[in-house]
Design an enzyme around this catalytic site. Structure first.
Site, short mmCIF file in Angstrom:
data_model
loop_
_atom_site.label_atom_id
_atom_site.label_comp_id
_atom_site.label_asym_id
_atom_site.label_seq_id
_atom_site.Cartn_x
_atom_site.Cartn_y
_atom_site.Cartn_z
N TYR A 14 0.87 -1.11 -0.07
CA TYR A 14 0.33 0.03 0.00
C TYR A 14 0.80 0.70 -0.02
CZ TYR A 14 -3.06 3.56 1.28
OH TYR A 14 -3.85 5.15 1.31
N LYS A 51 7.69 2.04 15.24
CA LYS A 51 6.27 2.12 14.32
C LYS A 51 5.18 1.04 14.84
CE LYS A 51 3.39 4.01 10.58
NZ LYS A 51 2.56 2.31 10.09
#
Length: 675
Positions: free
Chosen positions: A37, A118
């Site tokens: 993505y 993250k």
């Protein structure tokens, strides 16, 4: 590449991203890994940055996500939950730092960053009123999320009341809910014991757990929360730096990730990034990069935001993961055109959130290049975190009983001879439609959406029909009846009737679709359309000589010979005539006379990424203008429309002195003549 090509590419990217946003944000059922993505989003963003005139308000780059699922009450975020821009290399991170330096009025030395792992989970917002947890919501589309308060209350490391005697009047804590590896493994083990479906990866498990309508189910899931920022804050004076705010959150009982660090200057930040890469396998939870934020809140305010992301933060993502596994065997598959593809059968290995057990070896040349043998230890990489590839072999680990990979000389399906034409990398079965594998793939192509578009007849039905010897040619599909179809597995009366209705509907098609559906080698959609527009009818196409075929845009000597040979084979003519006899028909191809314009009668080549219209739309426009859209540059080419990342076609055009224009220039000329 033309401006129209660029526009078409942008449109295609937007459509693809919207689909995956729906799967990810609305259904919580992602179909592609985040890295893929990110790659698509990065490509779209780059194109729009190069062509800002093509940016539209509904582009995925101009908003955060999609609308939330029904089933939970909707909550509007008082402050939007923005996403982050991404970096994928040191150069992109340094460019981010340079943008910050250029924007700040007074530049501190050094720039201090708050650096965090993250976390690969779900972003949530949690509200405390006078120190008591009152509301929690998913990020949703960044503007509107889902009310998951009851489920959030079940997560054990989230305090129901802040650990302070002087709580803020209102406090919004933002962070990530995720599932550690140990808990994820236990969850899947229990699922297997009870014969239940397992989760593919910890992120999917966390998503499914948070979105349970019954909080009791969520309470049994090993979820963890880590805060990464403060949103709304009323009745409290917060510290002046991001790092200190995180430490303050810890002091009132809110969990913060233990890996968060302060780093002075870009070099220290990059050291943090590399250290997290090294720690990644041993952390005990999934991360897919680092989040790097300007630490000073005053500087954050000065830098501000763009429409979907802060200017003062970036996510520096990790590259695709690689793993070692063993090559157990190689199977050879046969494609629609007879291409023989070696497929590596691997000892299953978990790579970037997916268990990989197969990988393509492409062709015999690739096997030779890798010097690979059955039994070897190989390096698997998910390119773009999507397509499994064997990128290397550990030859020093080759076992004594390793077996050489022998490329077959006969088709593994029909036994026909396999040949490799000089100049081609691919070896092919010579069996044609005598070969069941080729027949199946040819029929699947025939019914596909871009060909005859027979949506009631899918791949599994084709497999059954061929295996039971009910069909051999495309025309046989139109001879099927209700009783025959109802005798097949998973085919009730309704499904059978739907298939027959789809077949009947497909009889009314276009000449271009029909030509494409025939599966002539190297005749794609664009070439099929050019052939239809040039010859107008099937008889003229069938009678055309190789020289006449080469008069068609995008048809060179090789493709012309493929088409010519196709029509010299009697079994192909018989198959086409049989289709016509079954009622396949189309309207007569009519080409409207184009008005006067600079492209009329000219040969135009598109190259690079078109962002404003996209390649197919640009080709359609060129045909409306009376131009020919060709696939390669030659001395006969009049114009090249160059988009982003234009390659060898642009180079050749420059060498030949062919006129080159951008997509924007092309559209400007077209618009001028439209007026």
């Amino acid at each position: 590449m033309t401006i129209m090509d660029i526009n078409q590419q942008i449109k295609q990217l937007r459509d693809t991203l919207r689909y995956h946003e729906y799967q990810y944000h609305v259904l919580d059922d992602p179909k592609i890994p985040d890295a893929e993505y990110d790659r698509l989003f990065h490509q779209l963003k780059a194109l729009e940055q190069q062509h800002p005139e093509l940016i539209t308000a509904d582009s995925p780059t101009q908003r955060v996500g999609a609308k939330p699922l029904a089933g939970f009450a909707q909550i509007t975020h008082e402050l939007p939950m923005l996403s982050l821009d991404n970096a994928f290399s040191d150069e992109e991170f340094n460019a981010f730092v340079k943008r910050i330096q250029d924007r700040l009025i007074v530049l501190p030395q050094p720039l201090t960053f708050c650096c965090e792992p993250k976390l690969d989970g779900l972003a949530v917002s949690i509200f405390y009123v006078n120190g008591v947890l009152t509301q929690a919501a998913t990020r949703g589309d960044g503007t509107t999320g889902e009310d998951i308060t009851l489920n959030i209350r079940t997560i054990r490391n989230i305090p129901l009341q802040l650990l302070t005697d002087n709580p803020p009047a209102r406090l919004e804590v933002r962070g990530e809910v995720f599932m550690p590896h140990e808990g994820f493994n236990r969850l899947n083990e229990r699922a297997l014991e009870h014969g239940e479906k397992t989760f593919a990866n910890p992120r999917n498990a966390a998503a499914g757990s948070l979105r349970q309508l019954d909080p009791k189910i969520t309470s049994r899931r090993p979820l963890v929360f880590n805060a990464y920022s403060v949103g709304i804050a009323e009745g409290v004076e917060l510290p002046a730096t991001h790092y200190e705010r995180l430490q303050w959150l810890k002091s009132v009982g809110i969990p913060v990730n233990s890996e968060v660090q302060l780093c002075d200057g870009s070099e220290k930040v990059l050291e943090f990034y590399r250290s997290m890469q090294q720690k990644r396998p041993t952390l005990g939870y999934d991360i897919d990069g680092t989040v790097l934020k300007i630490n000073d809140i005053g500087l954050q305010r000065e830098l501000g935001f763009i429409s979907k992301a802060p200017r003062w933060a970036i996510a520096y993502k990790f590259p695709a993961q690689e793993e070692l596994t063993r090559l157990n065997d190689v199977e050879f598959q046969v494609g629609r055109t007879g291409a023989i593809t070696p497929v590596a059968k691997l000892a299953p290995v978990f790579v970037a959130g997916v268990t990989v057990s197969n990988a393509t070896l492409h062709n015999g040349d690739e096997i030779a290049r890798l010097d690979i043998a059955i039994g070897d230890t190989v390096v698997i990489r998910r390119a773009g975190d999507v397509i499994p590839q064997i990128i290397g072999v550990l030859h020093e680990r080759r076992p004594a009983n390793a077996q050489a990979i022998v490329f077959p000389t006969q088709c593994p399906v029909c036994g026909s001879k396999i040949v490799r034409i000089e100049g081609e990398a691919v070896a092919r079965c010579t069996g044609g439609l005598f070969c069941d594998a080729q027949r199946k793939e040819a029929l699947k192509h025939f019914v596909s959406r871009r060909a005859m578009d027979i949506d009631g007849v899918g791949a599994k039905l084709i497999e059954q029909l061929v295996d039971k010897e009910l069909i051999r040619t495309p025309a046989d599909l139109f001879k099927l009846d209700l009783i025959t179809l109802m005798r097949l597995e998973r085919m009730g009366e309704k499904s059978a009737q739907n298939a027959l209705d789809s077949l009947e509907k497909a009889k009314n098609t276009t000449l271009a679709r029909f030509i494409f559906a025939l599966g002539i080698r190297e005749v794609g959609e664009a070439t099929a359309l050019n052939l239809a527009n040039h010859f107008k009818n099937l008889d003229a196409l069938q009678a055309a000589s190789p020289e006449q075929l080469q008069e068609v845009a995008d048809v060179g000597e090789v493709v012309a010979n493929r088409i010519y040979v196709f029509w010299r084979e009697q079994h192909n003519i018989d198959a086409v005539n049989d289709l016509i006899a079954q009622g396949i028909h189309w309207e007569t191809v009519e080409t409207k006379e184009a008005g006067e314009n600079p492209f009329k009668g000219k040969t135009v080549v598109l190259t690079g990424t078109l962002t404003q219209m996209g390649r197919n739309e640009t080709k359609d426009l060129l045909q409306q203008l009376g131009a020919k859209a060709a696939g390669s540059v030659s001395a006969k080419t009049h114009f090249v429309i160059a988009g982003d990342n234009a390659g060898s076609k642009l180079t050749k055009a420059q060498e030949l002195g062919v006129a080159v224009m951008s997509e924007a220039e092309f559209l400007a000329i077209v618009n001028a003549y439209k007026r």
